[in-house]
Design a protein around this motif. Structure first.
Motif, PDB file in Angstrom:
ATOM      1  N   PRO A   1     -42.561 -10.114  -8.191  1.00  0.00           N
ATOM      2  CA  PRO A   1     -43.763 -10.832  -8.644  1.00  0.00           C
ATOM      3  C   PRO A   1     -43.637 -12.338  -8.441  1.00  0.00           C
ATOM      4  N   ALA A   2     -44.781 -12.990  -8.357  1.00  0.00           N
ATOM      5  CA  ALA A   2     -44.821 -14.439  -8.127  1.00  0.00           C
ATOM      6  C   ALA A   2     -44.086 -15.195  -9.223  1.00  0.00           C
ATOM      7  N   GLU A   3     -44.144 -14.698 -10.456  1.00  0.00           N
ATOM      8  CA  GLU A   3     -43.460 -15.368 -11.568  1.00  0.00           C
ATOM      9  C   GLU A   3     -41.960 -15.466 -11.315  1.00  0.00           C
ATOM     10  N   PHE A   4     -41.391 -14.408 -10.753  1.00  0.00           N
ATOM     11  CA  PHE A   4     -39.962 -14.424 -10.433  1.00  0.00           C
ATOM     12  C   PHE A   4     -39.649 -15.524  -9.426  1.00  0.00           C
ATOM     13  N   HIS A   5     -40.430 -15.607  -8.364  1.00  0.00           N
ATOM     14  CA  HIS A   5     -40.171 -16.599  -7.320  1.00  0.00           C
ATOM     15  C   HIS A   5     -40.345 -18.025  -7.838  1.00  0.00           C
ATOM     16  N   GLU A   6     -41.251 -18.210  -8.784  1.00  0.00           N
ATOM     17  CA  GLU A   6     -41.442 -19.545  -9.371  1.00  0.00           C
ATOM     18  C   GLU A   6     -40.209 -19.961 -10.170  1.00  0.00           C
ATOM     19  N   ILE A   7     -39.672 -19.029 -10.966  1.00  0.00           N
ATOM     20  CA  ILE A   7     -38.448 -19.332 -11.722  1.00  0.00           C
ATOM     21  C   ILE A   7     -37.285 -19.561 -10.765  1.00  0.00           C
ATOM     22  N   ALA A   8     -37.213 -18.741  -9.721  1.00  0.00           N
ATOM     23  CA  ALA A   8     -36.117 -18.846  -8.754  1.00  0.00           C
ATOM     24  C   ALA A   8     -36.047 -20.246  -8.145  1.00  0.00           C
ATOM     25  N   LYS A   9     -37.191 -20.821  -7.831  1.00  0.00           N
ATOM     26  CA  LYS A   9     -37.212 -22.181  -7.266  1.00  0.00           C
ATOM     27  C   LYS A   9     -36.660 -23.200  -8.238  1.00  0.00           C
ATOM     28  N   ARG A  10     -36.933 -23.002  -9.531  1.00  0.00           N
ATOM     29  CA  ARG A  10     -36.519 -23.984 -10.532  1.00  0.00           C
ATOM     30  C   ARG A  10     -35.032 -23.904 -10.846  1.00  0.00           C
ATOM     31  N   VAL A  11     -34.403 -22.740 -10.638  1.00  0.00           N
ATOM     32  CA  VAL A  11     -32.980 -22.608 -10.991  1.00  0.00           C
ATOM     33  C   VAL A  11     -32.065 -22.569  -9.771  1.00  0.00           C
ATOM     34  N   ASN A  12     -32.625 -22.659  -8.587  1.00  0.00           N
ATOM     35  CA  ASN A  12     -31.848 -22.468  -7.367  1.00  0.00           C
ATOM     36  C   ASN A  12     -30.767 -23.539  -7.196  1.00  0.00           C
ATOM     37  N   ASN A  13     -29.540 -23.080  -6.921  1.00  0.00           N
ATOM     38  CA  ASN A  13     -28.395 -23.973  -6.707  1.00  0.00           C
ATOM     39  C   ASN A  13     -27.857 -23.922  -5.281  1.00  0.00           C
ATOM     40  N   TRP A  14     -28.590 -23.315  -4.357  1.00  0.00           N
ATOM     41  CA  TRP A  14     -28.091 -23.198  -2.988  1.00  0.00           C
ATOM     42  C   TRP A  14     -27.855 -24.590  -2.401  1.00  0.00           C
ATOM     43  N   GLY A  15     -26.671 -24.783  -1.877  1.00  0.00           N
ATOM     44  CA  GLY A  15     -26.316 -26.050  -1.256  1.00  0.00           C
ATOM     45  C   GLY A  15     -25.821 -27.107  -2.228  1.00  0.00           C
ATOM     46  N   ARG A  16     -25.929 -26.872  -3.519  1.00  0.00           N
ATOM     47  CA  ARG A  16     -25.536 -27.880  -4.514  1.00  0.00           C
ATOM     48  C   ARG A  16     -24.068 -28.276  -4.364  1.00  0.00           C
ATOM     49  N   TRP A  17     -23.207 -27.301  -4.064  1.00  0.00           N
ATOM     50  CA  TRP A  17     -21.780 -27.589  -3.896  1.00  0.00           C
ATOM     51  C   TRP A  17     -21.348 -27.379  -2.449  1.00  0.00           C
ATOM     52  N   GLY A  18     -22.298 -27.494  -1.520  1.00  0.00           N
ATOM     53  CA  GLY A  18     -22.013 -27.361  -0.108  1.00  0.00           C
ATOM     54  C   GLY A  18     -22.405 -26.004   0.439  1.00  0.00           C
ATOM     55  N   ALA A  19     -22.614 -25.958   1.750  1.00  0.00           N
ATOM     56  CA  ALA A  19     -23.093 -24.739   2.404  1.00  0.00           C
ATOM     57  C   ALA A  19     -22.063 -23.619   2.384  1.00  0.00           C
ATOM     58  N   ASP A  20     -20.784 -23.953   2.235  1.00  0.00           N
ATOM     59  CA  ASP A  20     -19.737 -22.940   2.273  1.00  0.00           C
ATOM     60  C   ASP A  20     -19.287 -22.495   0.889  1.00  0.00           C
ATOM     61  N   ASP A  21     -19.910 -23.009  -0.156  1.00  0.00           N
ATOM     62  CA  ASP A  21     -19.475 -22.702  -1.519  1.00  0.00           C
ATOM     63  C   ASP A  21     -19.637 -21.214  -1.832  1.00  0.00           C
ATOM     64  N   GLU A  22     -18.619 -20.635  -2.492  1.00  0.00           N
ATOM     65  CA  GLU A  22     -18.634 -19.222  -2.838  1.00  0.00           C
ATOM     66  C   GLU A  22     -18.455 -18.958  -4.326  1.00  0.00           C
ATOM     67  N   ILE A  23     -18.378 -20.010  -5.166  1.00  0.00           N
ATOM     68  CA  ILE A  23     -18.113 -19.789  -6.591  1.00  0.00           C
ATOM     69  C   ILE A  23     -19.223 -20.304  -7.495  1.00  0.00           C
ATOM     70  N   GLY A  24     -20.217 -20.961  -6.949  1.00  0.00           N
ATOM     71  CA  GLY A  24     -21.374 -21.348  -7.737  1.00  0.00           C
ATOM     72  C   GLY A  24     -21.040 -22.212  -8.936  1.00  0.00           C
ATOM     73  N   THR A  25     -21.557 -21.811 -10.106  1.00  0.00           N
ATOM     74  CA  THR A  25     -21.445 -22.635 -11.304  1.00  0.00           C
ATOM     75  C   THR A  25     -20.025 -22.723 -11.850  1.00  0.00           C
ATOM     76  N   LEU A  26     -19.094 -21.951 -11.334  1.00  0.00           N
ATOM     77  CA  LEU A  26     -17.692 -22.138 -11.739  1.00  0.00           C
ATOM     78  C   LEU A  26     -17.181 -23.511 -11.308  1.00  0.00           C
ATOM     79  N   ASN A  27     -17.874 -24.148 -10.354  1.00  0.00           N
ATOM     80  CA  ASN A  27     -17.532 -25.524  -9.995  1.00  0.00           C
ATOM     81  C   ASN A  27     -17.653 -26.465 -11.187  1.00  0.00           C
ATOM     82  N   LEU A  28     -18.429 -26.073 -12.184  1.00  0.00           N
ATOM     83  CA  LEU A  28     -18.638 -26.910 -13.358  1.00  0.00           C
ATOM     84  C   LEU A  28     -17.450 -26.900 -14.313  1.00  0.00           C
ATOM     85  N   ILE A  29     -16.514 -25.968 -14.118  1.00  0.00           N
ATOM     86  CA  ILE A  29     -15.314 -25.943 -14.954  1.00  0.00           C
ATOM     87  C   ILE A  29     -14.302 -26.895 -14.329  1.00  0.00           C
TER      88      ILE A  29
END
Length: 308
Positions: free
Chosen positions: A4-32
């Motif tokens: 549903p469109a609601e899902f895609h709207e939330i997805a845009k707001r929480v998306n972290n793709w590229g935040r820690w680089g294109a090769d990142d494989e651990i996501g928010t664990l970078n915050l530790i």
């Protein structure tokens, strides 16, 4: 059927793709970070250790709802065998077959996909029949030691256990923060207690799985705003089940794992921890929750420990 469109709207707001680089494989664990871990260690007062894992056993939490996810099947392959001749030291060895997400576990970022993609925009075909997860497998999720915060939603709402149809909202999480007297901050691992694990501990596997309380599709934005490193709860399905939005099955999984790149855990036993935190009045602690590093796996058993 499309999401549903609601899902895609939330997805845009929480998306972290590229935040820690294109090769990142651990996501928010970078915050530790090292600083986060030092501050987590400083929360230890008594040294009391509280285990958070369910026992691994054949009559475990899996009731057949999820195909192929079998409870541990344990067998002995050696029993007091004198390997080096009569009179020498004897050995006993075991073997086990189980679903890696059968009991208390972490979901890897590759556990789910949507629209043909996994975390960081990689193609879902990065998970293969023979190699498993070639990108973002659970073996990449190292060093899960941080400040843990128990958000005891059930107690915050004046209950011992939430009803099966209860969707845990951001407002519920904030009520639990008020109970805890602390605020979730960047790099924290958040443990959400619904009390649902009591159903399984009482011997009802079928009742434990469906219907189930769990996290609302609104919660990923709350975790994203707080820069949470990982989230776990005490339910079989993690999110409310059946879903709050019609036909949006595993929507919270997709937002957390695919869009945010945030580990999530299920079947954590938070009952003793709830008692301990209530007795001490402290809901923040040092948490050690290192994944078993199965190469290419999309999930893994974990035996977390909270140190108060």
């Amino acid at each position: 059927m499309s999401l549903p469109a609601e899902f895609h709207e939330i997805a845009k707001r929480v998306n972290n793709w590229g935040r820690w680089g294109a090769d990142d494989e651990i996501g928010t664990l970078n915050l530790i970070t090292d600083e986060v871990v030092r501050e987590a260690a400083a929360t230890v007062r008594s040294g009391r250790r509280v285990p958070l894992a369910l026992p691994l056993k054949q009559d475990g939490v899996q009731s057949g709802m999820i195909p192929g996810r079998v409870n541990p099947l344990h067998a002995m392959v050696q029993i007091n065998q004198e390997l080096f001749g009569p009179g020498t030291v004897a050995c006993s060895d075991d073997i086990v077959t189980m679903g890696l997400q059968a009991a208390t576990h972490w979901d890897a970022l590759t556990h789910v996909s949507h629209s043909g993609r996994i975390y960081n925009g990689r193609p879902a075909t990065a998970v293969t029949p023979h190699g498993g997860a070639e990108f973002g497998g659970i073996d990449k999720a190292r060093h899960v030691v941080s400040r843990g915060v128990l958000l005891d939603v059930a107690r915050a709402l004046g209950r011992d256990r939430l009803d099966g149809g209860h969707a845990v909202t951001p407002e519920d999480l904030e009520a639990a923060e008020d109970l805890a007297g602390t605020r979730v901050r960047a790099g924290d691992v958040v443990l959400v207690r619904t009390g649902q694990i009591q159903v399984y501990l009482a011997g009802d596997r079928e009742g434990y799985g469906y219907p189930s309380p769990g996290l609302s599709v609104r919660t990923p934005e709350w975790f994203h705003a707080r820069d949470v490193a990982a989230v776990a709860d005490d339910t079989l399905t993690f999110e409310i089940f059946p879903p709050e939005i019609e036909d949006l099955w595993l929507g919270v999984h997709a937002l957390d794992l695919v869009e945010m790149g945030m580990l999530q855990g299920q079947n954590w036993n938070l009952e003793e921890l709830s008692t301990a935190c209530g007795e001490t009045g402290r809901y923040a602690f040092l948490l050690s929750a290192m994944p078993e590093p199965f190469v290419g796996a999309t999930g893994t058993p974990v035996a977390p420990v909270a140190v108060l």
